[in-house]
Write a protein that holds these residues in place. Structure first.
Motif, mmCIF file in Angstrom:
data_model
loop_
_atom_site.group_PDB
_atom_site.id
_atom_site.type_symbol
_atom_site.label_atom_id
_atom_site.label_comp_id
_atom_site.label_asym_id
_atom_site.label_seq_id
_atom_site.Cartn_x
_atom_site.Cartn_y
_atom_site.Cartn_z
ATOM 1 N N LYS A 137 -25.406 -31.888 -9.167
ATOM 2 C CA LYS A 137 -26.710 -32.038 -9.798
ATOM 3 C C LYS A 137 -27.274 -30.660 -10.124
ATOM 4 O O LYS A 137 -27.462 -29.837 -9.233
ATOM 5 N N LEU A 138 -27.528 -30.410 -11.391
ATOM 6 C CA LEU A 138 -28.085 -29.130 -11.804
ATOM 7 C C LEU A 138 -29.615 -29.182 -11.808
ATOM 8 O O LEU A 138 -30.281 -28.438 -11.124
ATOM 9 N N LEU A 139 -30.156 -30.082 -12.594
ATOM 10 C CA LEU A 139 -31.612 -30.265 -12.662
ATOM 11 C C LEU A 139 -31.880 -31.600 -13.318
ATOM 12 O O LEU A 139 -31.341 -31.894 -14.385
ATOM 13 N N ASP A 140 -32.687 -32.408 -12.657
ATOM 14 C CA ASP A 140 -33.010 -33.717 -13.206
ATOM 15 C C ASP A 140 -34.037 -33.590 -14.323
ATOM 16 O O ASP A 140 -35.066 -32.922 -14.169
ATOM 17 N N LYS A 141 -33.748 -34.240 -15.426
ATOM 18 C CA LYS A 141 -34.669 -34.253 -16.563
ATOM 19 C C LYS A 141 -35.816 -35.211 -16.251
ATOM 20 O O LYS A 141 -35.575 -36.340 -15.805
ATOM 21 N N ASN A 186 -41.902 -24.860 -18.942
ATOM 22 C CA ASN A 186 -40.442 -24.919 -18.905
ATOM 23 C C ASN A 186 -39.827 -23.625 -18.395
ATOM 24 O O ASN A 186 -38.678 -23.624 -17.950
ATOM 25 N N ASN A 189 -38.385 -23.907 -15.100
ATOM 26 C CA ASN A 189 -37.056 -24.519 -15.043
ATOM 27 C C ASN A 189 -35.965 -23.503 -15.374
ATOM 28 O O ASN A 189 -34.934 -23.432 -14.708
ATOM 29 N N LYS A 192 -34.474 -20.971 -12.807
ATOM 30 C CA LYS A 192 -33.409 -21.379 -11.890
ATOM 31 C C LYS A 192 -32.029 -21.063 -12.466
ATOM 32 O O LYS A 192 -31.029 -21.046 -11.735
ATOM 33 N N LEU A 275 -28.161 -28.162 -20.422
ATOM 34 C CA LEU A 275 -27.840 -28.768 -19.126
ATOM 35 C C LEU A 275 -26.959 -29.997 -19.302
ATOM 36 O O LEU A 275 -26.008 -30.212 -18.540
#
Length: 332
Positions: A137-141, A186, A189, A192, A275
């Motif tokens: 998991k990278l980043l949940d939208k 953003n 985000n 990261k 992503l």
């Protein structure tokens, strides 16, 4: 690239090459962050016949051993070499192939130095973080992210209609203010990934350059992975990771571009699209890390042998004279 930038780049490369030549065969005395070095090993599944446990790593002082043998030129190479040690193989053909790759660099100084020079940009500390892109998991939208698409469509429609109804130019100030807010929201985000995205772009570009060289490493899978990651590179170009101009005009132009991106939410769309690309391309990222890592591990082993008097003893040199190759009882 301007002529001045080209001259500066050439001078920097010449200085780097002199350092590489002076350090060949010598231990690398730089500090090592083993938490980051081990990260690649933890994020990749083991297909080897054995995996060293944490207790075994402590018992045999593997970190000290690694500090002695590590002569890598890049952070991904360093991570790959450590992974090679904690996941040893009993595949004799693979070891023989690795030995041939080591011998290639030991016997071809020009190719060795050119390869080292190409790898040097990946010796940046941030290159450790490429491995983070292998996470499940990278980043949940956000679930409400579809509103960004609606917002952009509304802005475009209003902008087109405003040429017929000029009053809409005034109303555009509302979505402009809102979009600037979302644009800088953003940034939290992108922070990261401020280390991993630029370094992955560099990894891809360096892999392209290495593929053009006559090196004894498998190329087919690498070429396919580079091709599949073109989408990421195109989207990455639209992201701004804090680059600043070197003069007032450049900074003003950067600010103008930033406002345009904010107005149409270009950076937000590009970021989440990047992503999405990487979620489906983890194997390709892993392929490139392994490609760069295998080259760097061979270079490191060649450097270790060059600085190890035991490797030039009569036993080794006589076996090479008779068989045409050096012993392959170990990777080193």
């Amino acid at each position: 690239m301007s002529f001045t930038a080209y001259i500066i780049k050439k001078k920097r490369q010449k200085k780097t090459l002199i350092q590489l030549q002076a350090n060949w065969g010598k231990p690398n005395t730089n500090e090592r962050n083993f938490d980051l070095i081990e990260n690649f090993s933890l994020l990749t599944t083991s297909t080897s016949f054995y995996l060293l446990s944490k207790q075994t790593i402590l018992d045999i002082d593997l970190h000290d051993l690694f500090t002695f043998i590590d002569r890598t030129n890049s952070k991904p190479g360093q991570q790959f070499l450590f992974n090679k040690l904690v996941k040893p193989t009993n595949d004799i053909p693979a070891l023989e192939n690795f030995n041939q790759q080591v011998n290639f660099f030991a016997e071809n100084k020009a190719a060795r130095e050119e390869t080292q020079l190409l790898l040097s940009p990946l010796n940046h500390h941030d290159a450790y973080y490429i491995a983070n892109l292998l996470k499940d998991k990278l980043l949940d939208k956000p679930g409400w992210a579809w509103l960004f698409a609606v917002d952009s469509i509304v802005v475009i429609v209003m902008l087109i209609c405003s040429f017929k109804f000029p009053v809409l130019f005034i109303w555009l100030m509302i979505p402009l203010a809102l979009n600037i807010f979302f644009h800088y929201w953003n940034k939290k985000n992108t922070e990261k990934f401020i280390r991993s995205f630029p370094q992955l772009d560099s990894l891809i570009n360096i892999s392209k350059l290495l593929l053009k060289k006559e090196l004894p490493f498998e190329k087919k899978n690498v070429q396919q992975s580079i091709s599949r990651l073109k989408g990421f590179q195109k989207k990455f170009r639209l992201l701004n990771f804090g680059q600043a101009g070197d003069n007032d005009i450049a900074q003003m132009m950067l600010l103008l571009v930033e406002l345009v991106k904010a107005f149409f939410l270009i950076e937000i769309h590009s970021f989440f699209s990047s992503l999405k690309e990487l979620r489906n391309k983890r194997d390709d990222v892993n392929n490139l890390i392994n490609y760069i890592g295998s080259i760097d591990a061979a270079l490191s082993t060649a450097a270790l042998r060059a600085g190890n008097p035991l490797y030039t003893t009569p036993v080794f040199t006589e076996q090479k004279r008779i068989t045409g190759k050096k012993p392959v009882s170990s990777a080193y």
